[in-house]
Each structure stands twice: as structure tokens, then as C-alpha cells.
Design a protein around this motif. Structure first.
Motif, PDB file in Angstrom:
ATOM      1  N   GLU A  85      49.417   9.828   3.055  1.00 48.98           N
ATOM      2  CA  GLU A  85      49.710   8.512   2.928  1.00 48.98           C
ATOM      3  C   GLU A  85      50.336   8.221   3.959  1.00 48.98           C
ATOM      4  N   VAL A  86      50.375   7.058   4.341  1.00 44.38           N
ATOM      5  CA  VAL A  86      51.477   6.864   5.444  1.00 44.38           C
ATOM      6  C   VAL A  86      51.663   5.612   5.213  1.00 44.38           C
ATOM      7  N   ILE A  87      53.218   4.899   5.191  1.00 47.67           N
ATOM      8  CA  ILE A  87      53.402   3.542   5.836  1.00 47.67           C
ATOM      9  C   ILE A  87      54.402   3.161   7.564  1.00 47.67           C
ATOM     10  N   PHE A  88      53.824   2.089   7.424  1.00 47.99           N
ATOM     11  CA  PHE A  88      53.921   2.282   9.071  1.00 47.99           C
ATOM     12  C   PHE A  88      54.989   0.891   8.997  1.00 47.99           C
ATOM     13  N   PHE A  89      56.478   1.199   9.257  1.00 49.02           N
ATOM     14  CA  PHE A  89      57.414   0.871   8.660  1.00 49.02           C
ATOM     15  C   PHE A  89      57.909   0.186  10.066  1.00 49.02           C
ATOM     16  N   THR A  90      57.748  -1.037  11.109  1.00 48.82           N
ATOM     17  CA  THR A  90      58.037  -1.095  12.039  1.00 48.82           C
ATOM     18  C   THR A  90      57.494  -2.741  12.352  1.00 48.82           C
ATOM     19  N   THR A  91      58.866  -3.152  13.281  1.00 47.12           N
ATOM     20  CA  THR A  91      58.358  -4.840  13.597  1.00 47.12           C
ATOM     21  C   THR A  91      56.971  -4.948  15.022  1.00 47.12           C
ATOM     22  N   GLU A  92      56.816  -6.498  14.301  1.00 47.09           N
ATOM     23  CA  GLU A  92      54.919  -6.052  14.868  1.00 47.09           C
ATOM     24  C   GLU A  92      55.461  -6.313  16.809  1.00 47.09           C
ATOM     25  N   PRO A  93      56.834  -6.327  17.106  1.00 48.69           N
ATOM     26  CA  PRO A  93      56.710  -5.943  18.823  1.00 48.69           C
ATOM     27  C   PRO A  93      57.133  -4.562  19.199  1.00 48.69           C
ATOM     28  N   ASP A  94      57.407  -3.487  17.697  1.00 50.74           N
ATOM     29  CA  ASP A  94      57.223  -2.372  18.306  1.00 50.74           C
ATOM     30  C   ASP A  94      55.988  -1.966  17.767  1.00 50.74           C
ATOM     31  N   ALA A  95      54.990  -2.582  17.293  1.00 47.89           N
ATOM     32  CA  ALA A  95      54.038  -1.862  16.782  1.00 47.89           C
ATOM     33  C   ALA A  95      53.205  -1.571  18.140  1.00 47.89           C
TER      34      ALA A  95
END
Length: 114
Positions: free
Chosen positions: A83-93
Motif C-alpha cells: 500500500e503506497v501513497i504517492f505524496f508529491t506535486t504534479e510537477p515533482d511526479a
């Protein structure tokens, strides 16, 4: 700053070395903070500023506590059985797009081409 309402979809994968290292990190967390149970893996993009003025950007692994699950569970995604949450902004993604999140003793967690 990312918000829980705007977590992007996962656009990368884990290498076979990454998952055991995440679990080692989880066990170290439990040992250091026994009253705070780590639950969901958090993957983010970190901006590090060292005391000597050096700056660095890199992927970061952390955990959300079990007590936080009700607040964040709608953002949980599955990646390689975790289980993962990709906690970042769209630019950093974009740093992660199409990459493999890998691990080495020398570099820690890093991104590489598949």
C-alpha cells in the motif's frame, strides 16, 4: 506543498531490491518509535538543504502511521503488493515518470531507467 486531495497516480515501479529495504526501514522505525506503528508507505520527492549550503533533490520513503489511515485511505494505491501513497506535486511526479525506484548501499533510494 502536496495535499491529500491531489495525490497523483503512481507512474513508476519498485525494483526487487526496493521492497526489502522499505521493510528494513519499517522495522527500524518500529524499533525507534515503538508507540507509532508505521502503516502505509509514502513515496515523495525531497528537497534537501545541507548546512554547508549544498542542495539535493531525491526520492524519499517514509510511512503514514496506522492512526492516520482514516484520513488518507482514499489515496492508497497498490504497488508491487504494498500500500503506497504517492505524496508529491504534479510537477515533482514527473521525476518518477516511467522510472524504477531502486536501492543501493552507496546511493540509498534512487530513480533509474527500466
Amino acid at each position: 506543498m502536496p495535499s491529500y486531495d491531489k495525490c497523483p497516480p503512481i507512474n513508476f515501479t519498485f525494483s526487487r531490491r526496493t521492497i526489502p529495504e522499505i521493510e528494513k526501514l519499517r522495522q527500524a522505525w518500529i524499533k525507534e518509535f515503538p508507540s507509532e506503528e508505521p502503516d502505509i508507505v509514502s513515496v515523495a520527492w525531497a528537497y534537501v538543504h545541507y548546512n554547508n549550503g549544498r542542495k539535493q533533490q531525491m526520492p524519499m520513503i517514509s510511512f503514514y502511521l496506522k492512526s492516520m489511515r482514516p484520513e488518507i485511505e482514499r489515496h492508497i494505491q497498490m504497488l508491487c503488493g504494498l500500500e503506497v501513497i504517492f505524496f508529491t506535486t504534479e510537477p515533482d511526479a514527473r521525476h518518477f515518470a516511467g522510472k524504477v525506484l531502486d536501492f543501493s548501499e552507496k546511493w540509498g533510494f534512487f530513480l533509474r531507467e527500466p
